[in-house]
Scaffold this active site. Structure first.
Site, PDB file in Angstrom:
ATOM      1  N   HIS A  50       0.839  -1.189   0.000  1.00  0.00           N
ATOM      2  CA  HIS A  50       0.000   0.000   0.000  1.00  0.00           C
ATOM      3  C   HIS A  50       0.881   1.249   0.000  1.00  0.00           C
ATOM      4  CE1 HIS A  50      -3.692  -2.280   1.826  1.00  0.00           C
ATOM      5  NE2 HIS A  50      -3.292  -2.770   0.673  1.00  0.00           N
ATOM      6  N   GLU A  52       1.324   3.757   2.077  1.00  0.00           N
ATOM      7  CA  GLU A  52       2.089   4.095   3.280  1.00  0.00           C
ATOM      8  C   GLU A  52       3.382   3.285   3.358  1.00  0.00           C
ATOM      9  OE1 GLU A  52      -2.366   4.263   4.387  1.00  0.00           O
ATOM     10  OE2 GLU A  52      -1.048   3.103   3.066  1.00  0.00           O
ATOM     11  N   ARG A 207      -7.955   2.970 -26.115  1.00  0.00           N
ATOM     12  CA  ARG A 207      -6.974   3.199 -27.169  1.00  0.00           C
ATOM     13  C   ARG A 207      -6.321   4.563 -26.988  1.00  0.00           C
ATOM     14  NH1 ARG A 207     -11.675   1.573 -29.221  1.00  0.00           N
ATOM     15  NH2 ARG A 207     -12.236   3.630 -30.033  1.00  0.00           N
ATOM     16  N   PRO A 259     -29.737   6.644 -25.795  1.00  0.00           N
ATOM     17  CA  PRO A 259     -30.711   7.406 -25.033  1.00  0.00           C
ATOM     18  C   PRO A 259     -31.740   6.558 -24.295  1.00  0.00           C
ATOM     19  CG  PRO A 259     -31.052   7.677 -27.403  1.00  0.00           C
ATOM     20  CD  PRO A 259     -29.747   6.989 -27.235  1.00  0.00           C
ATOM     21  N   THR A 260     -32.055   5.376 -24.782  1.00  0.00           N
ATOM     22  CA  THR A 260     -32.989   4.501 -24.062  1.00  0.00           C
ATOM     23  C   THR A 260     -32.354   3.983 -22.787  1.00  0.00           C
ATOM     24  OG1 THR A 260     -34.071   3.820 -26.120  1.00  0.00           O
ATOM     25  CG2 THR A 260     -34.381   2.403 -24.211  1.00  0.00           C
TER      26      THR A 260
END
Length: 333
Positions: A50, A52, A207, A259-260
């Protein structure tokens, strides 16, 4: 160096971990020695040290008597790695400055308590708003067990996301499209509807920018020849989908249309952040597709209102980021 400057360095280090640490949180840490030397660390890939521990290793014996700055509360349990709290104690660090408390049920204040029990001075809350925004997907996942949902839509200035024939490539320019690649790289999964696949046949891969391609999800069925394959084809409820993805450590889900699909997530209140790319272009009529398909509000009193949290110019295009008002208030309170 003062505390603010040191924590800003830790925040920058956390940014560099964003593409490699997931599903662990992207955390930055800084050790400032008694004589002013600075040593940085950020979260490694899963199974690695991690932030630290990385900073402490860089400082080595100079960590004795030093101050450690970390964007997120250090863990106090053994998982794939040992507890960061013990590493801090063993390094004989005398002061720890923490940005925010980790809401993960395995941590959630235990790391702070352990450090204080060891006689270390602990301060919490420095640049908390900035760090909360930086870690929004992780924090949301730990609190709700679901991914942080981002809807990204490109539109003309007259509000159209596609032509009457359903085509939508390309509304925005190269810089905005590169930004979409970055969003994909930061996401664990990307989702579109089957209609978008049939019209545009997208790959939905990353990409031209650093980062791995996200898992691909399609609402509905697509042909085996579609370029989006391999993908998950989902036919159940959106709630069940988010629960399933959350259980699989998907921290961020990017919805790219159409949009649906956008309307379905919006109407169920499942979107945490709306990223709108506005192009200096006009459709010139009302027969193109809007952001949301289907019936809208009946009266202006029913308008959905959000809060603009940021905006930026992307070449000739404009990016506007909107969040639900209650969530934006949580982020900035």
């Amino acid at each position: 160096m003062n505390d603010l400057e040191a924590m800003q360095i830790a925040i920058a280090a956390a940014d560099r971990a964003r593409l490699v640490s997931r599903p662990n949180p992207w955390v930055g840490a800084v050790v400032v020695t008694q004589t002013g030397e600075i040593f940085e660390g950020s979260t490694s890939r899963v199974g690695g040290p991690h932030a630290e521990i990385m900073a402490i290793r860089a400082a080595a014996k100079l960590a004795i008597g030093a101050t450690l700055y970390t964007t997120l509360e250090p863990c106090d349990h053994t998982g794939r790695t040992g507890p960061c709290t013990q590493a801090i104690i063993d390094a004989r660090i005398t002061r720890v400055v923490i940005g925010i408390v980790d809401p993960d049920e395995k941590v959630s204040g235990r790391g702070i308590s352990r450090l204080r029990e060891a006689g270390i001075t602990v301060e919490v809350g420095l640049l908390a708003d900035q760090i909360t925004a930086q870690l929004a997907p992780y924090l949301h996942h730990r609190k709700t067990k679901r991914p942080f949902v981002i809807l990204k839509m490109a539109m003309t200035l007259d509000g159209r996301t596609a032509a009457p024939d359903g085509t939508s490539m390309w509304i925005t320019g190269d810089i905005a499209r590169r930004r979409v690649q970055q969003l994909r790289a930061q996401s664990d999964a990307v989702l579109v509807g089957a209609g978008t696949v049939r019209k545009d046949d997208p790959q939905l891969t990353v990409r031209d920018v650093d980062g791995d391609s996200p898992r691909r999800i399609v609402l509905g069925e697509v042909s085996p020849e579609a370029r989006v394959n391999p993908c998950t084809q989902w036919r159940g409820s959106l709630i069940d989908l988010l629960d399933e993805l959350g259980s699989q450590d998907v921290l961020q889900l990017l919805i790219e249309g159409g949009p649906t699909v956008a309307a379905s997530f919006h109407r169920e209140g499942l979107i945490n952040q709306y990223i709108i790319h506005l192009a200096p272009a006009f459709s010139g009529g009302n027969d193109g597709l809007g952001v949301f398909e289907g019936r809208g509000i009946a009266t202006m009193a029913d308008l959905w209102r959000g809060c603009i949290t940021s905006s930026q110019q992307l070449g000739d295009d404009l990016e506007i980021i909107i969040e639900p008002i209650t969530q934006a208030q949580e982020t900035t309170k």
